[in-house]
Motif scaffolding. Structure first.
Motif, short mmCIF file in Angstrom:
data_model
loop_
_atom_site.label_atom_id
_atom_site.label_comp_id
_atom_site.label_asym_id
_atom_site.label_seq_id
_atom_site.Cartn_x
_atom_site.Cartn_y
_atom_site.Cartn_z
N TRP A 126 0.85 -1.20 0.00
CA TRP A 126 0.00 0.00 0.00
C TRP A 126 0.89 1.25 0.00
O TRP A 126 0.65 2.19 -0.72
CB TRP A 126 -0.83 0.04 1.28
N ARG A 127 1.90 1.22 0.87
CA ARG A 127 2.66 2.44 1.13
C ARG A 127 3.69 2.74 0.06
O ARG A 127 4.31 3.80 0.08
CB ARG A 127 3.32 2.35 2.50
N THR A 128 3.93 1.81 -0.86
CA THR A 128 4.86 2.12 -1.95
C THR A 128 4.10 2.32 -3.26
O THR A 128 4.68 2.24 -4.34
CB THR A 128 5.90 0.99 -2.13
N GLY A 129 2.82 2.58 -3.16
CA GLY A 129 2.03 2.93 -4.35
C GLY A 129 1.84 1.78 -5.31
O GLY A 129 1.68 1.98 -6.51
N ASN A 130 1.84 0.56 -4.79
CA ASN A 130 1.74 -0.60 -5.67
C ASN A 130 0.31 -1.05 -5.86
O ASN A 130 -0.59 -0.65 -5.14
CB ASN A 130 2.50 -1.77 -5.06
#
Lengths: 179, 290
Positions: A126-130
């Motif tokens: 979620w937090r790496t924009g995946n």
């Protein structure tokens, strides 16, 4: 007036819950055996603040990042620094071990732990924009197991007794999978 | 817990969920005003109507357990799901499944008939959205509504551009390191564009080099994942177009690498490299931009 609910009527065999858990666990195990999540330990704090809503603001509901952090248990990194690669490797192996034990164990704490750990691990995605990597439905099903009240030990795989707890799980399972 | 206290908790839960509905409704109104494409506004309005209907129908007790789950359903979808009817339908269907005494169920129907009603409702909905082209009625979808493209021979792409990471020992460049080696980070292009926008590309490149060093041995053998994991039998990568950057390739040992370069590379449809333009490069020993 007594409230009417379908929950009080429908009954489902206990083995449903056991096989349900087995399928979820095996699916997650396959995913965890396929990829090396330990590389996420190399990320620093500047690289884990990339959210999907920034890339595609017109498509995603506006999230301030705080929701993702709270619900993936990444709020812990307000207090402690991000983990390193070794930690993440051990974390992945530990999760694999817990999932294997959970196949035959009736401990509810185990289900809760698995939900928390999976949310945390996939929270990095979620937090790496995946893309979510098709994990969202499995997390919701794990959450159901964390709230499941009944006892599902190894005997439950062959238990045909009807129970209301299984019925509860059955309904929410439909809710997650159909929707 | 005494009955009075239980009732109090029910009341709190109801207030919480009602508040949540309000927040969602406002969010959808906000989204409607943000959009420029009329058709998407129409779609959003449709969802908004359902949101309002769900709010209006919502007057029943909600178990605390169910409310917590509802909250998590919603919040897991906050960052992840595109704006469609699923979000609201998940709230709507939750009470739909647990407490069927909403307005149109307030009849003398017996339980099997209620089940039949639900089944027929879903069947009819699914049937009509399948047969009528472009029909869109949440929660029934057939793919992404309104996304249709007629492809003629002149519209088939002749070339395409991708990110490419190459290592250098100061004299020559290595083969492009397929960025799939970053898996489980699957949308690397989105990741790169975002960190580039935030001026963290130097740290990103340092991260790529660390992962390269860690995975060098397995990359040399033609494995993206790492030696302890299932190789080609593993869960597939969530990416496409990997045919032009193959492994194993001619890679440089991590201790000999001096620079890491990120390029835009344009290939033709047969995999022939046409153009290269440099985006960013760092010295991997000092992590400074070159």
């Amino acid at each position: 007036m007594k409230e009417f609910s379908l929950l009080r009527i429908l009954k489902v065999p206990t083995y449903f819950a056991a096989w349900f858990r087995a399928i979820i666990s095996v699916a997650l195990l396959y995913k965890l055996f396929s990829k090396d999540y330990s590389i996420l330990g190399y990320l620093n704090s500047n690289l884990v603040n990339v959210y999907n809503y920034e890339t595609l603001p017109s498509l995603y509901i506006n999230d301030l990042g705080i929701f993702s952090r709270l619900l993936t248990f990444h709020w812990i990194h307000f207090l402690i620094p991000l983990p390193n690669q070794t930690f993440m490797f051990i974390f992945q192996i530990l999760l694999i071990g817990l999932l294997m034990i959970s196949l035959v164990s009736s401990r509810r704490l185990l289900s809760v732990l698995i939900f928390v750990m999976s949310s945390y691990l996939f929270g990095f995605l979620w937090r790496t924009g995946n893309d979510v990597d098709a994990i969202e439905m499995q997390l919701q099903l794990l959450l159901l197991l964390a709230f499941y009240k009944g006892n599902i030990g190894w005997r439950a795989y062959f238990d045909r007794e009807l129970s209301e707890d299984s019925a509860w799980l059955f309904k929410f399972c439909i809710l997650v999978i159909v929707i | 817990m005494s009955e009075g206290k239980t009732h109090q908790w029910y009341t709190y839960t109801i207030r919480l969920v009602k508040g949540l509905h309000l927040v969602l409704a406002f969010l959808f109104i906000y989204q409607c005003f943000q959009r420029t494409n009329p058709s998407s506004v129409l779609i959003s309005t449709n969802i908004l109507l359902i949101a309002l209907a769900a709010m209006a129908l919502y007057n029943r007790f909600f178990w605390l357990r169910n409310a917590l789950i509802a909250l998590t359903f919603i919040s897991h979808q906050f960052d992840v799901l595109p704006l469609n009817g699923r979000l609201l339908f998940s709230i709507f269907a939750l009470q739909f499944l647990t407490y069927p005494r909403v307005v149109w169920f307030k009849t003398n129907l017996k339980i099997p008939q209620r089940y039949m009603f639900i089944s027929v409702f879903f069947l009819v909905g699914a049937f009509f959205t399948r047969i009528i082209p472009g029909m869109y009625f949440p929660p029934f979808y057939q793919g992404i509504a309104g996304w249709e493209l007629e492809v003629g021979s002149d519209l088939v792409p002749k070339e395409f551009t991708i990110y490419s990471l190459r290592m250098s020992d100061g004299e020559k460049f290595s083969d492009p390191v397929p960025l799939f080696f970053l898996t489980p980070i699957n949308f690397y292009d989105r990741f790169i564009s975002q960190i580039s926008r935030k001026n963290h590309l130097d740290e990103g490149m340092a991260f790529f080099f660390q992962v390269y060093s860690y995975k060098y041995e397995s990359l040399k053998k033609g494995n993206f994942f790492g030696k302890y994991f299932l190789n080609s039998y593993g869960y597939p990568r969530h990416m496409h177009s990997e045919s032009f950057q193959k492994i194993p390739g001619d890679f440089i040992e991590p201790n000999k690498v001096k620079e890491a370069h990120l390029f835009y590379e344009t290939y033709d449809i047969n995999g022939k490299l046409l153009r290269t333009s440099k985006i960013f490069a760092i010295n991997v020993r000092t992590n400074e931009r070159i």
